[in-house]
Design a protein around this motif. Structure first.
Motif, PDB file in Angstrom:
ATOM      1  N   GLY A   1       0.788  -1.228   0.000  1.00 12.58           N
ATOM      2  CA  GLY A   1       0.000   0.000   0.000  1.00 12.58           C
ATOM      3  C   GLY A   1       0.820   1.277   0.000  1.00 12.58           C
ATOM      4  O   GLY A   1       0.258   2.374   0.101  1.00 12.58           O
ATOM      5  N   ALA A   2       2.122   1.176  -0.144  1.00 17.26           N
ATOM      6  CA  ALA A   2       2.986   2.366  -0.087  1.00 17.26           C
ATOM      7  C   ALA A   2       2.570   3.420  -1.112  1.00 17.26           C
ATOM      8  O   ALA A   2       2.601   4.616  -0.831  1.00 17.26           O
ATOM      9  N   GLY A   3       2.140   2.976  -2.281  1.00 11.59           N
ATOM     10  CA  GLY A   3       1.765   3.919  -3.332  1.00 11.59           C
ATOM     11  C   GLY A   3       0.521   4.728  -3.020  1.00 11.59           C
ATOM     12  O   GLY A   3       0.272   5.755  -3.649  1.00 11.59           O
ATOM     13  N   ALA A   4      -0.239   4.287  -2.035  1.00  5.98           N
ATOM     14  CA  ALA A   4      -1.464   4.999  -1.657  1.00  5.98           C
ATOM     15  C   ALA A   4      -1.246   5.928  -0.460  1.00  5.98           C
ATOM     16  O   ALA A   4      -2.194   6.572  -0.004  1.00  5.98           O
ATOM     17  N   LEU A   5      -0.011   6.014   0.042  1.00  8.76           N
ATOM     18  CA  LEU A   5       0.253   6.902   1.172  1.00  8.76           C
ATOM     19  C   LEU A   5       0.026   8.349   0.765  1.00  8.76           C
ATOM     20  O   LEU A   5       0.352   8.757  -0.350  1.00  8.76           O
ATOM     21  N   THR A   6      -0.525   9.123   1.667  1.00  5.84           N
ATOM     22  CA  THR A   6      -0.760  10.541   1.402  1.00  5.84           C
ATOM     23  C   THR A   6       0.545  11.321   1.532  1.00  5.84           C
ATOM     24  O   THR A   6       1.537  10.826   2.076  1.00  5.84           O
ATOM     25  N   ALA A   7       0.521  12.548   1.059  1.00  8.95           N
ATOM     26  CA  ALA A   7       1.695  13.415   1.199  1.00  8.95           C
ATOM     27  C   ALA A   7       2.064  13.590   2.672  1.00  8.95           C
ATOM     28  O   ALA A   7       3.240  13.590   3.032  1.00  8.95           O
ATOM     29  N   ALA A   8       1.069  13.704   3.528  1.00  9.18           N
ATOM     30  CA  ALA A   8       1.332  13.855   4.966  1.00  9.18           C
ATOM     31  C   ALA A   8       1.969  12.593   5.544  1.00  9.18           C
ATOM     32  O   ALA A   8       2.876  12.672   6.376  1.00  9.18           O
ATOM     33  N   GLU A   9       1.503  11.432   5.093  1.00  8.25           N
ATOM     34  CA  GLU A   9       2.086  10.175   5.585  1.00  8.25           C
ATOM     35  C   GLU A   9       3.526  10.008   5.087  1.00  8.25           C
ATOM     36  O   GLU A   9       4.398   9.562   5.851  1.00  8.25           O
ATOM     37  N   LEU A  10       3.785  10.384   3.852  1.00  6.03           N
ATOM     38  CA  LEU A  10       5.152  10.317   3.332  1.00  6.03           C
ATOM     39  C   LEU A  10       6.063  11.299   4.067  1.00  6.03           C
ATOM     40  O   LEU A  10       7.209  10.978   4.379  1.00  6.03           O
ATOM     41  N   ARG A  11       5.542  12.478   4.363  1.00  8.65           N
ATOM     42  CA  ARG A  11       6.316  13.462   5.133  1.00  8.65           C
ATOM     43  C   ARG A  11       6.649  12.897   6.509  1.00  8.65           C
ATOM     44  O   ARG A  11       7.774  13.018   6.991  1.00  8.65           O
ATOM     45  N   GLY A  12       5.681  12.247   7.159  1.00  2.96           N
ATOM     46  CA  GLY A  12       5.921  11.640   8.467  1.00  2.96           C
ATOM     47  C   GLY A  12       6.977  10.549   8.399  1.00  2.96           C
ATOM     48  O   GLY A  12       7.837  10.451   9.283  1.00  2.96           O
ATOM     49  N   ALA A  13       6.933   9.733   7.345  1.00  2.00           N
ATOM     50  CA  ALA A  13       7.938   8.680   7.180  1.00  2.00           C
ATOM     51  C   ALA A  13       9.323   9.291   6.971  1.00  2.00           C
ATOM     52  O   ALA A  13      10.319   8.820   7.529  1.00  2.00           O
ATOM     53  N   ALA A  14       9.387  10.360   6.173  1.00  2.00           N
ATOM     54  CA  ALA A  14      10.664  11.033   5.942  1.00  2.00           C
ATOM     55  C   ALA A  14      11.201  11.648   7.232  1.00  2.00           C
ATOM     56  O   ALA A  14      12.400  11.576   7.514  1.00  2.00           O
ATOM     57  N   GLN A  15      10.322  12.227   8.034  1.00  2.00           N
ATOM     58  CA  GLN A  15      10.747  12.809   9.315  1.00  2.00           C
ATOM     59  C   GLN A  15      11.272  11.734  10.250  1.00  2.00           C
ATOM     60  O   GLN A  15      12.290  11.923  10.924  1.00  2.00           O
ATOM     61  N   LYS A  16      10.602  10.593  10.265  1.00  2.00           N
ATOM     62  CA  LYS A  16      11.043   9.474  11.102  1.00  2.00           C
ATOM     63  C   LYS A  16      12.415   8.974  10.640  1.00  2.00           C
ATOM     64  O   LYS A  16      13.295   8.692  11.454  1.00  2.00           O
ATOM     65  N   SER A  17      12.611   8.893   9.327  1.00  2.00           N
ATOM     66  CA  SER A  17      13.892   8.462   8.784  1.00  2.00           C
ATOM     67  C   SER A  17      15.000   9.448   9.141  1.00  2.00           C
ATOM     68  O   SER A  17      16.093   9.057   9.534  1.00  2.00           O
ATOM     69  N   CYS A  18      14.709  10.736   9.023  1.00  2.00           N
ATOM     70  CA  CYS A  18      15.714  11.759   9.356  1.00  2.00           C
ATOM     71  C   CYS A  18      16.083  11.711  10.838  1.00  2.00           C
ATOM     72  O   CYS A  18      17.253  11.892  11.194  1.00  2.00           O
ATOM     73  N   ALA A  19      15.112  11.455  11.698  1.00  2.00           N
ATOM     74  CA  ALA A  19      15.399  11.330  13.133  1.00  2.00           C
ATOM     75  C   ALA A  19      16.309  10.134  13.382  1.00  2.00           C
ATOM     76  O   ALA A  19      17.258  10.218  14.171  1.00  2.00           O
ATOM     77  N   ALA A  20      16.046   9.019  12.697  1.00  2.00           N
ATOM     78  CA  ALA A  20      16.894   7.839  12.850  1.00  2.00           C
ATOM     79  C   ALA A  20      18.299   8.109  12.326  1.00  2.00           C
ATOM     80  O   ALA A  20      19.284   7.644  12.904  1.00  2.00           O
ATOM     81  N   LEU A  21      18.407   8.888  11.240  1.00  2.00           N
ATOM     82  CA  LEU A  21      19.725   9.244  10.708  1.00  2.00           C
ATOM     83  C   LEU A  21      20.535  10.032  11.733  1.00  2.00           C
ATOM     84  O   LEU A  21      21.736   9.832  11.879  1.00  2.00           O
ATOM     85  N   ARG A  22      19.871  10.938  12.448  1.00  2.00           N
ATOM     86  CA  ARG A  22      20.573  11.711  13.479  1.00  2.00           C
ATOM     87  C   ARG A  22      21.097  10.785  14.577  1.00  2.00           C
ATOM     88  O   ARG A  22      22.190  10.989  15.098  1.00  2.00           O
ATOM     89  N   ASP A  23      20.326   9.749  14.906  1.00  2.00           N
ATOM     90  CA  ASP A  23      20.760   8.797  15.929  1.00  2.00           C
ATOM     91  C   ASP A  23      21.937   7.953  15.455  1.00  2.00           C
ATOM     92  O   ASP A  23      22.835   7.645  16.227  1.00  2.00           O
ATOM     93  N   VAL A  24      21.919   7.561  14.185  1.00  2.71           N
ATOM     94  CA  VAL A  24      22.983   6.715  13.646  1.00  2.71           C
ATOM     95  C   VAL A  24      24.268   7.513  13.468  1.00  2.71           C
ATOM     96  O   VAL A  24      25.361   7.014  13.659  1.00  2.71           O
ATOM     97  N   GLY A  25      24.144   8.760  13.088  1.00  5.08           N
ATOM     98  CA  GLY A  25      25.330   9.600  12.897  1.00  5.08           C
ATOM     99  C   GLY A  25      25.756   9.664  11.450  1.00  5.08           C
ATOM    100  O   GLY A  25      25.001   9.317  10.536  1.00  5.08           O
ATOM    101  N   GLN A  26      26.978  10.077  11.228  1.00  4.89           N
ATOM    102  CA  GLN A  26      27.468  10.368   9.882  1.00  4.89           C
ATOM    103  C   GLN A  26      27.810   9.127   9.067  1.00  4.89           C
ATOM    104  O   GLN A  26      28.244   9.254   7.931  1.00  4.89           O
ATOM    105  N   SER A  27      27.600   7.933   9.612  1.00  6.98           N
ATOM    106  CA  SER A  27      27.932   6.726   8.858  1.00  6.98           C
ATOM    107  C   SER A  27      26.883   6.389   7.810  1.00  6.98           C
ATOM    108  O   SER A  27      27.087   5.498   6.992  1.00  6.98           O
TER     109      SER A  27
END
Length: 90
Positions: free
Chosen positions: A12-38
């Motif tokens: 169902g990924a293709g049916a995600l709304t713009a808001a849901e995709l934005r939320g997923a991107a925000q979650k990914s960016c938060a995880a990137l900050r936790d992982v660091g520069q690797s």
């Protein structure tokens, strides 16, 4: 650093709304900050039932760490060995 393509099974990924995709991107960016520069996220392609994500990372383990922290599936992680495009034919 090497480049990786991550295949994520997400029915169902293709049916995600713009808001849901934005939320997923925000979650990914938060995880990137936790992982660091690797790990660096370049972009993702959303299809009907999958995401294909392109990352630069120190190694596959760093990519998988990001997925675990973010709560994302990482069904297949493939290291990019070469890149080609139409100019490769010239």
């Amino acid at each position: 650093m090497p480049k990786f393509v991550i295949e994520r099974e997400m029915p169902g990924a293709g049916a995600l709304t713009a808001a849901e995709l934005r939320g997923a991107a925000q979650k990914s960016c938060a995880a990137l900050r936790d992982v660091g520069q690797s790990v660096q996220w370049l972009q993702s392609y959303v299809t009907d039932d999958k995401l294909y994500c392109v990352y630069i990372a120190s190694d596959e383990a760093a990519v998988r760490r990001h997925a675990q922290i973010g709560g994302f599936p990482a069904d297949r992680v493939s290291r990019v060995r070469a890149t080609i495009d139409p100019t490769t034919a010239e």
